[in-house]
Design an enzyme around this catalytic site. Sequence first.
Site, PDB file in Angstrom:
ATOM      1  N   LEU A   6      18.145 -20.694 -42.388  1.00  0.00           N
ATOM      2  CA  LEU A   6      18.825 -19.684 -41.828  1.00  0.00           C
ATOM      3  C   LEU A   6      17.972 -18.863 -41.031  1.00  0.00           C
ATOM      4  O   LEU A   6      18.422 -17.971 -40.244  1.00  0.00           O
ATOM      5  CB  LEU A   6      18.928 -18.527 -43.379  1.00  0.00           C
ATOM      6  CG  LEU A   6      19.823 -19.054 -44.538  1.00  0.00           C
ATOM      7  CD1 LEU A   6      19.801 -18.307 -45.637  1.00  0.00           C
ATOM      8  CD2 LEU A   6      21.136 -19.056 -44.048  1.00  0.00           C
ATOM      9  N   GLY A   7      16.666 -19.356 -40.942  1.00  0.00           N
ATOM     10  CA  GLY A   7      15.826 -18.413 -39.959  1.00  0.00           C
ATOM     11  C   GLY A   7      14.380 -18.723 -39.853  1.00  0.00           C
ATOM     12  O   GLY A   7      14.042 -19.894 -40.694  1.00  0.00           O
ATOM     13  N   GLU A   8      13.969 -18.651 -39.113  1.00  0.00           N
ATOM     14  CA  GLU A   8      12.358 -18.945 -38.603  1.00  0.00           C
ATOM     15  C   GLU A   8      11.630 -17.738 -38.432  1.00  0.00           C
ATOM     16  O   GLU A   8      11.916 -17.073 -37.351  1.00  0.00           O
ATOM     17  CB  GLU A   8      12.418 -19.884 -37.806  1.00  0.00           C
ATOM     18  CG  GLU A   8      11.081 -20.570 -37.841  1.00  0.00           C
ATOM     19  CD  GLU A   8      11.284 -21.887 -36.858  1.00  0.00           C
ATOM     20  OE1 GLU A   8      10.343 -22.781 -36.786  1.00  0.00           O
ATOM     21  OE2 GLU A   8      12.434 -21.924 -35.849  1.00  0.00           O
ATOM     22  N   GLY A   9      10.321 -17.680 -38.886  1.00  0.00           N
ATOM     23  CA  GLY A   9       9.522 -16.699 -38.322  1.00  0.00           C
ATOM     24  C   GLY A   9       8.270 -17.316 -37.890  1.00  0.00           C
ATOM     25  O   GLY A   9       8.014 -18.420 -37.917  1.00  0.00           O
ATOM     26  N   GLN A  10       7.185 -16.536 -37.834  1.00  0.00           N
ATOM     27  CA  GLN A  10       5.837 -17.003 -37.241  1.00  0.00           C
ATOM     28  C   GLN A  10       5.190 -17.671 -38.265  1.00  0.00           C
ATOM     29  O   GLN A  10       4.518 -18.667 -37.815  1.00  0.00           O
ATOM     30  CB  GLN A  10       5.183 -15.616 -37.052  1.00  0.00           C
ATOM     31  CG  GLN A  10       3.665 -16.154 -36.133  1.00  0.00           C
ATOM     32  CD  GLN A  10       2.964 -14.783 -35.500  1.00  0.00           C
ATOM     33  OE1 GLN A  10       3.315 -13.399 -36.182  1.00  0.00           O
ATOM     34  NE2 GLN A  10       2.119 -14.981 -34.722  1.00  0.00           N
TER      35      GLN A  10
ATOM     36  N   ASP B 286      11.501  -0.730 -41.036  1.00  0.00           N
ATOM     37  CA  ASP B 286      12.279  -1.416 -40.073  1.00  0.00           C
ATOM     38  C   ASP B 286      13.998  -1.454 -40.457  1.00  0.00           C
ATOM     39  O   ASP B 286      14.440  -2.605 -40.679  1.00  0.00           O
ATOM     40  CB  ASP B 286      11.857  -2.799 -39.899  1.00  0.00           C
ATOM     41  CG  ASP B 286      12.248  -3.733 -38.674  1.00  0.00           C
ATOM     42  OD1 ASP B 286      12.928  -3.210 -38.044  1.00  0.00           O
ATOM     43  OD2 ASP B 286      12.085  -5.000 -38.688  1.00  0.00           O
TER      44      ASP B 286
ATOM     45  N   GLY C 167       6.621 -19.095 -41.224  1.00  0.00           N
ATOM     46  CA  GLY C 167       7.483 -19.734 -42.356  1.00  0.00           C
ATOM     47  C   GLY C 167       8.839 -19.731 -41.946  1.00  0.00           C
ATOM     48  O   GLY C 167       9.451 -19.360 -40.957  1.00  0.00           O
ATOM     49  N   GLU C 168       9.670 -20.195 -43.060  1.00  0.00           N
ATOM     50  CA  GLU C 168      11.071 -20.296 -42.608  1.00  0.00           C
ATOM     51  C   GLU C 168      11.976 -19.633 -43.751  1.00  0.00           C
ATOM     52  O   GLU C 168      11.500 -19.768 -44.841  1.00  0.00           O
ATOM     53  CB  GLU C 168      11.410 -22.046 -42.503  1.00  0.00           C
ATOM     54  CG  GLU C 168      10.726 -22.418 -41.036  1.00  0.00           C
ATOM     55  CD  GLU C 168      11.268 -23.952 -41.059  1.00  0.00           C
ATOM     56  OE1 GLU C 168      11.675 -24.590 -41.954  1.00  0.00           O
ATOM     57  OE2 GLU C 168      10.972 -24.492 -40.007  1.00  0.00           O
TER      58      GLU C 168
ATOM     59  N   LYS D 101      12.515 -17.925 -48.998  1.00  0.00           N
ATOM     60  CA  LYS D 101      11.521 -17.822 -47.841  1.00  0.00           C
ATOM     61  C   LYS D 101      10.197 -18.625 -48.059  1.00  0.00           C
ATOM     62  O   LYS D 101       9.756 -18.556 -49.379  1.00  0.00           O
ATOM     63  CB  LYS D 101      11.270 -16.282 -47.995  1.00  0.00           C
ATOM     64  CG  LYS D 101      10.600 -15.710 -47.008  1.00  0.00           C
ATOM     65  CD  LYS D 101      10.636 -14.013 -46.870  1.00  0.00           C
ATOM     66  CE  LYS D 101       9.570 -13.482 -46.119  1.00  0.00           C
ATOM     67  NZ  LYS D 101       9.933 -12.127 -46.392  1.00  0.00           N
TER      68      LYS D 101
END
Length: 834
Positions: free
Chosen positions: A547-551, A690, A553-554, A586
């Site tokens: 679904l998504g990716e960050g700095q 946020d 992890g995923e 996550k």
Amino acid sequence: MMINIITDICVVGVCRFPLGMSGGQIQDEDISASSQWSDSTAAKYGRLDFEDGDGAWCPVITDEPDSLKEFLQIDLRSLHFITLVGTQGRHAGGIGNEFAQMYKITYSRDGSRWVPWKNRQGKEVIEGNRNAYDIVLKDLEPPIVARFVRFMPVIDHSMNVCMRVELYGCEWLDGLVSYNAPAGQLMILHDMPVYLNDSVYDGAMAYSVMTEGLGQLTDGMSGLDDFTQSHVYNVWPGYDYVGWTNESFPSGFVEIMFEFDRTRNFTTMKVHCNNMFSKWVKTFQKVVCYFRSESDWETTPISFSPVVDDVNPSARFVTVSLHNHMASAIKCQYHFADVWMMFSEITFQSDTAMYNTTLAPSKGPTRTGDNPTHKVDDSNTRILIGCLVAIIFILVAIIIIILWRQVWQKLLEKASRRMLDDELTASLSIQSETFTYNNNNHSSATSEQESNSTYERIFPLGPDYQEPSRLIRKLPEFTKASDEAGESTASAQDGVPHYAEADIVNLQGVTGGNTYAVPALTMDLLSGKDVAVEEFPRQLLTFKEKLGEGQFGEVHLCEAEGMQDFMDEDFISDISENQPMLVAVKMLRADANKNARSDFLKEIKIMSRLKDPNIIRLLAVCICSDPLCMITEYMENGDLNQFLSRHEPEGQIALLSNAPTVSCRNLHYIATQIASGMKYLSSLNFVHRDLATRNCLVGKKFTIKIADFGMSRNLYSGDYYRIQGRAVLPIRWMSWESILLGKFTTASDVWAYGVTLWETLTFCKEQPYSQLSDEQVIENTGEFFRDQKRQIYLPQPPICPDSVYKLMLSCWHRNAKERPSFQEIHRILLECQV
Ligand SMILES: *[C@@H]1O[C@H](CO)[C@@H](O)[C@H](O)[C@H]1NC(C)=O
Ligand SMILES: *[C@@H]1O[C@H](CO)[C@@H](O)[C@H](O)[C@H]1NC(C)=O
Ligand SMILES: *[C@@H]1O[C@H](CO)[C@@H](O)[C@H](O)[C@H]1NC(C)=O
């Protein structure tokens, strides 16, 4: 006047330090000019906010028609990234009244080739001063990388011109002086031309090759996921990217050469690539880099193949480890993975990027710092020459021996053959080394990401700027108590407030999304009890989709078997027994550093306490083994931003376009639920920091839950203010006091709620303040602070009732105390029934 400067500089745009005209770090001898009216108006008096001499630099005015002959030149002694300029006229305590109404800027990196600065629309002239005393600040969009800068007043002979100036920016740690690349190409996408040329390249262009310049790839602005869109207002499609098609490159790769100011020890290269694979664009499939340290190219390149991703279309930074190669130039061949390859930004991290720049950036500490390297190289050369001479001497001796004593011939042949054997073994071992490099690349590329966090930036504001001390705080002020942040606070020198870059990393949180901020009060509550959430057997999770990716992890969509047994009774779910449930997982990368891990665990603690129908629920965790996971509810309709942009308001347009609609009633329901979730958070003293439609998830029947997943940063990188290519702060949602003072409170969440409400009622068809650039948004924030009725508010959306717009405006009240509480907002919304 003083206040104006402070608010404009204290913004979070980190690279906006005064470079030393007003602070005095730039020496008199580094300020020169084409001419001077008199000794008392010499170049050295051209310092912003100084009244020495006759109060400013003033050139000789002749009657010649060439109005751009005069300039004031500043030598910064080393390359700087310059983002802002300030100008002022000659006031001299009321005697002077000369100023430049318009001026231009030219700059140079080497002192010989000068480039006129142009804004993104191609305009060279900058509007200057209107009177002799006010300081006028202008953002340089695009920013400049230069050592020398010239201010050139446009003189029209109607009045005399005098100037005082300042440059703002920071040291250019990349050290990149130029890149040479094939010109970007034209793409025709469904009959629409997409211009993928380098829009701001400042070098030369000949035969479709760009040389000797810097441009788009170093302007600190990374492109959006959709390459036809841009952050920049009113430009052509494809503006943010430089792109090439494989049709024009039979070799299968594009070669870019990077020249640096000196020999550096390189750790990584980060390439921001587009990955819209549905439009035949992908990141590169392989990169091969060659290094040049003295004058020759090394024969052994390094090569790296990133994983080609055809699942996630977001643009991303690909990190390539450069294994501490010493080089003054790097040549990389980027191999196509699809028909198109598009880059928006390339950055290099090298030894000096780690320097603790505690000195004011105008002097050249790095200059002296690199001398030893050259010395070492010099002595190496000497040793080498010595060895060669010795070898020649020996060879000559051998020849003499051969000539003189034929008897020895056979013995000598044997010896030389052995020497040859040795040489062969040596070159074989070099090759096997290269091979190991290639293998290492895969593992080291991801683990590197955190290594820069030790390097911090300082606010070298002059002593003049420190007086209203409440304004110059460390920005933003984080409630996180990480060790690193603690250390960097302790190292602040001479009471100069500073800004640790490590903090930004923390703000972005574990997987790229920020965690909820924890006020001290609630921390006690947290440490008192244990985590009230259970460990879930990892093997019962089945991966479905990323679904998504960050700095760090995923986020994955997974099916979880038997999740029902792990859920509280109070949590109502309409999933029947025995059926696998869809959940969002996550996940922290196994190689994430200690800080990221402790943040992740902290986030679990916090989230496990949050139980509200409008807050995303943490269902279970996997923290007994790596990778650490948190399992949360999955909301089938995705985030509110994407959800609304797929829909239209009910009415004529929707009827014509046949688009799905959301009724006013449901919009009202959505707004009320967000307010209710926030009411709950604020009752616990949690500050979200946020809140935005991208962080609200939509389930069945328009249910909304507030969340904060790491994926948002990547999908919506355009919503965050970038600092040299990094996504950092959601300035378009932030209250003025969050941006200027680093203050995050429930009242600033209320501000963000107002913006979220505005997004909802405009169906997320545009970004808030879409007509303003990031810098203009920050300028507008300054107007909110000054409160001289010049601030711009978001306009009333067409379908927004007056009463709701009034509520929005109250959320943006300058005085945080006058803003409504979430309780009041919730009540008002319930009262104004649709
Ligand atoms: C890039 O292409 C656009 C659109 O054709 C053009 O206006 C612009 O001048 C070009 N820029 C450069 C640097 O070639
Ligand atoms: C480059 O930097 C690394 C890490 O700081 C160091 O170990 C290495 O010795 C350096 N290489 C050279 C040639 O100075
Ligand atoms: C360009 O890339 C596409 C997709 O990888 C490939 O099918 C095509 O043959 C390539 N064209 C050339 C000229 O190499």
